[in-house]
Design an enzyme around this catalytic site. Structure first.
Site, PDB file in Angstrom:
ATOM      1  N   CYS A 133       3.457  -0.215   6.126  1.00  0.00           N
ATOM      2  CA  CYS A 133       3.101   0.614   4.903  1.00  0.00           C
ATOM      3  C   CYS A 133       3.896   1.870   4.606  1.00  0.00           C
ATOM      4  CB  CYS A 133       1.425   0.961   5.312  1.00  0.00           C
ATOM      5  SG  CYS A 133       0.652   1.632   3.855  1.00  0.00           S
ATOM      6  N   HIS A 137      -0.651  -4.398   6.089  1.00  0.00           N
ATOM      7  CA  HIS A 137      -1.128  -3.964   7.509  1.00  0.00           C
ATOM      8  C   HIS A 137      -1.383  -5.059   8.528  1.00  0.00           C
ATOM      9  CE1 HIS A 137      -1.489   0.421   6.837  1.00  0.00           C
ATOM     10  NE2 HIS A 137      -1.718   0.026   5.668  1.00  0.00           N
ATOM     11  N   GLU A 141      -1.725  -4.817  11.675  1.00  0.00           N
ATOM     12  CA  GLU A 141      -2.787  -4.584  12.595  1.00  0.00           C
ATOM     13  C   GLU A 141      -4.068  -4.715  12.118  1.00  0.00           C
ATOM     14  OE1 GLU A 141      -2.033  -0.672  10.297  1.00  0.00           O
ATOM     15  OE2 GLU A 141      -0.870  -2.556  10.987  1.00  0.00           O
TER      16      GLU A 141
END
Length: 202
Positions: free
Chosen positions: A80, A184, A186
């Protein structure tokens, strides 16, 4: 291997570390250049503003570390804002230069009927589906995005994946052992864990 996750005082570090744990890798935080001693794989996660990220990295003496790391082609993952800050400049903070590792500018989504920020799951169009970084993901993997800005690399050969949200933009870049993503991992469940597994295999 030894994983280092850069901590510049912002970013969802716990989520990133937990997802690496799910990928079978324990990471530790890098707050100073000395913390990177012995690290083989370096991650720059990002939440927040382009200018704030760039200034904090410089203030902590981490900008030269990142530059030297990438120039030496050591495994690096930017996420990001940690992807955006690798470029020269950004519309979000006109007076603050990025790290300038790649030529290009970070721009805001144009005004349209679509909501900004771009938030949610979206499909990637992979430039090189056989690239090991995309192993185990299928041809059109979906990842989770939350952003209002995106980089426009001058060198189009860097673009590893594109995505469309009103406009087509560079969702990821790849060069040597560097991977940087606007999405992302995650927050992207199984495919995110797979991407991190693929990264640590570099």
């Amino acid at each position: 291997m030894k994983l280092g996750v850069i901590d510049y005082g912002a970013g969802n570090l716990r989520s990133v570390l937990n997802t690496f744990e799910a990928a079978g890798v324990h990471g530790h935080l890098v707050r100073t250049p000395e913390d990177a001693e012995g690290v083989t794989h370096l991650v720059l996660p990002g939440v927040g503003a382009f200018g704030d990220c760039a200034e904090k990295l410089r203030g902590q003496g981490l900008a030269p570390l990142i530059r030297e790391w990438i120039e030496a082609d050591r495994p690096f993952l930017g996420i990001c804002v940690g992807y955006q800050v690798l470029f020269e400049s950004g519309e979000e903070d006109e007076g603050v230069p990025g790290l300038g590792l790649f030529k290009g500018r970070v721009v805001r989504f144009p005004e349209s009927e679509l909501k900004v920020p771009h938030m949610g799951w979206n499909r990637l169009s992979l430039s090189h589906p056989a690239d090991p970084v995309w192993q185990g993901m299928g041809e059109d993997p979906y990842f989770y995005f939350v952003h209002s800005y995106y980089p426009v690399p001058e060198d189009s050969s860097l673009v590893a994946a594109s995505c469309t949200y009103g406009v087509r933009f560079a969702a990821a870049i790849r060069r040597g052992n560097l991977v940087a993503t606007q999405f992302h991992p995650e927050k992207s469940q199984k495919l995110g864990v797979q991407l991190l597994k693929n990264f640590v295999s570099l």
